[in-house]
Design an enzyme around this catalytic site. Structure first.
Site, PDB file in Angstrom:
ATOM      1  N   SER A 227      30.547  49.562  42.355  1.00  0.00           N
ATOM      2  CA  SER A 227      30.019  49.881  41.623  1.00  0.00           C
ATOM      3  C   SER A 227      30.814  51.333  40.931  1.00  0.00           C
ATOM      4  O   SER A 227      31.501  52.546  41.456  1.00  0.00           O
ATOM      5  CB  SER A 227      28.967  49.791  40.770  1.00  0.00           C
TER       6      SER A 227
ATOM      7  N   TYR B 224      34.267  48.833  35.513  1.00  0.00           N
ATOM      8  CA  TYR B 224      34.176  49.033  34.012  1.00  0.00           C
ATOM      9  C   TYR B 224      35.007  49.956  33.544  1.00  0.00           C
ATOM     10  O   TYR B 224      35.693  51.029  33.434  1.00  0.00           O
ATOM     11  CB  TYR B 224      32.363  50.052  33.945  1.00  0.00           C
TER      12      TYR B 224
ATOM     13  N   THR C 290      34.052  43.289  36.087  1.00  0.00           N
ATOM     14  CA  THR C 290      33.344  43.420  35.397  1.00  0.00           C
ATOM     15  C   THR C 290      33.700  42.249  34.222  1.00  0.00           C
ATOM     16  O   THR C 290      34.522  43.672  32.890  1.00  0.00           O
ATOM     17  CB  THR C 290      32.312  43.767  35.475  1.00  0.00           C
TER      18      THR C 290
ATOM     19  N   LYS D 211      34.970  38.969  37.773  1.00  0.00           N
ATOM     20  CA  LYS D 211      33.496  38.664  37.198  1.00  0.00           C
ATOM     21  C   LYS D 211      33.515  38.859  36.458  1.00  0.00           C
ATOM     22  O   LYS D 211      32.720  39.633  35.446  1.00  0.00           O
ATOM     23  CB  LYS D 211      33.258  40.067  38.444  1.00  0.00           C
TER      24      LYS D 211
ATOM     25  N   HIS E  67      25.759  38.001  36.255  1.00  0.00           N
ATOM     26  CA  HIS E  67      25.289  39.615  35.819  1.00  0.00           C
ATOM     27  C   HIS E  67      23.814  39.737  36.843  1.00  0.00           C
ATOM     28  O   HIS E  67      22.876  40.529  36.417  1.00  0.00           O
ATOM     29  CB  HIS E  67      25.159  40.108  34.768  1.00  0.00           C
TER      30      HIS E  67
END
Length: 386
Positions: free
Chosen positions: A130, A154, A180, A262, A286
């Site tokens: 992440s 992100y 994402t 995603k 999520h």
């Protein structure tokens, strides 16, 4: 929302690993890691890892949906040689699994993403760290230099910082950027609010203290500036809220890496993703942590796959058994992303725990292929599902 003064539950590290080698060998399913992990991780962090949003209906239904599918096995097929391997984004993978992006593995184990990366490399599956990882993307790459890894992105309020993350990922040998797209703002997470939980831990990718403005935007802008909202959790403050389909071209221009989105849950968005040239789609809600009362991703997989023919599709949400992997492949996915069970295993057994979890899923999937009369994942078709 702020943590209660003096309350260390939100930031306390995971406790020591307690499962011995013999105990790990005795684990039969990945769900067996849940209970020991819940005893090791501090309570507020555990609720963050294990919880969902609002009434947690999607969280529960993500798991339950897989149990509604029934197989149509074929017999008198030569299954003397079953091979679970496949390719993901054109690279070999030992089985149709990648480890899903999840923030702050340090909440589960002091070795954090380094242990997860080594376990994934040993199992021959990709790992997707992440943006909010406990260790930096470079440390993760160094820990498992031969492992396949993709970087979850992100998009930050500051496009210059976002570009910096993408360029760092390519320089560190990551094989794809996974954007994402379902988190313009955090879902309403009852457990975290009751606990006063803030993800107030060090993030390896931001040694300067957090993904705020970089003051080095390369002259770029997303459009109208987002304003940080005091009192919101930090992702609400740092993640851009006006990302659009046109933004994908900007992100793609920053590297030569494949681009995956995603968080797709409808055929309409899958079609748009394909029209905008993405290389892969992850069907995902999520993990039931964003908008509650959405369908389970497995239940919309066929709709998404039909809308984006020729685009590589993966699905996540509630994957717990090798049978789930077989269902996903039969319904049109190239593979699955596995999330929470990896953190359970990491908390309970460290790197060895994650290796054990992946070994269990591989054994179950191989047996499913054998009993379905499908020697390889490519042999699984819609006809194998009732």
């Amino acid at each position: 929302m702020t943590a209660t003064p003096g309350d260390e539950r939100a930031v306390a590290p995971a406790g020591p690993v307690t499962m011995t080698a013999d105990e790990l060998a005795a684990v039969v399913t990945v769900a067996d890691f849940h209970e020991p992990a819940s005893r090791i991780v501090n309570p507020a962090a555990w609720d963050y890892i294990d919880g969902g949003s609002w009434d947690e209906l999607s969280l529960v239904e993500n798991d339950a949906a897989w149990l509604s599918y029934r197989f149509r096995p074929r017999v008198l097929v030569d299954v003397s040689r079953v091979d679970p391997s496949t390719t993901l984004l054109g690279r070999p993978a030992a089985m149709p699994i990648a480890i899903a992006p999840m923030a702050a593995h340090g909440l589960a184990n002091p070795d954090a993403e380094l242990a997860t990366a080594r376990a994934a490399a040993a199992a021959g599956v990709p790992f997707i760290p992440s943006t909010m990882s406990s260790r930096s993307m470079e440390e993760i790459a160094t820990a498992a230099p031969d492992g396949a890894r993709w970087f979850q992105l992100y998009a930050q309020v500051d496009p210059g910082r976002t570009r910096g993350l993408v360029e760092r990922a390519e320089a560190a040998g990551y094989g794809a950027i996974v954007v994402t797209v379902d988190l313009p703002e955090l879902g309403y997470r009852d457990r975290d609010r009751r606990n006063g939980f803030l993800l107030d831990v060090p993030f390896g990718n931001f040694p300067d203290g957090g993904p705020g403005p970089s003051h080095a935007s390369h002259g770029e802008a997303w459009g109208d500036e987002d304003e940080a909202s005091p009192g919101h959790e930090m992702l609400d403050e740092w993640v851009v809220k006006h990302l659009t389909w046109k933004s994908l071209a900007t992100i793609r221009s920053w590297s030569s890496l494949p681009l995956v989105v995603k968080g797709i849950m409808t055929g309409e968005d899958a079609r748009l993703a394909a029209e905008h040239g993405v290389d892969g789609i992850v069907v995902s809600n999520h993990g039931g942590r964003q908008l509650d009362r959405t369908p389970a991703p497995i239940d919309v997989l066929e709709e998404v796959a039909a809308a984006a023919p020729g685009t590589e599709i993966w699905v996540d949400g509630g994957v717990r058994r090798g049978l789930d992997i077989a269902i996903a492949c039969a319904l049109g996915a190239r593979g699955v992303l596995v999330g929470r069970p990896i953190l359970w295993a990491l908390a309970a057994g460290g790197q060895a725990g994650v290796e054990r979890a992946l070994a269990i899923l591989r054994e179950e999937f191989e047996l499913a292929l054998t009993l379905l009369g499908a020697p390889t994942p490519a042999d699984l078709t819609r006809d194998h599902i009732a």
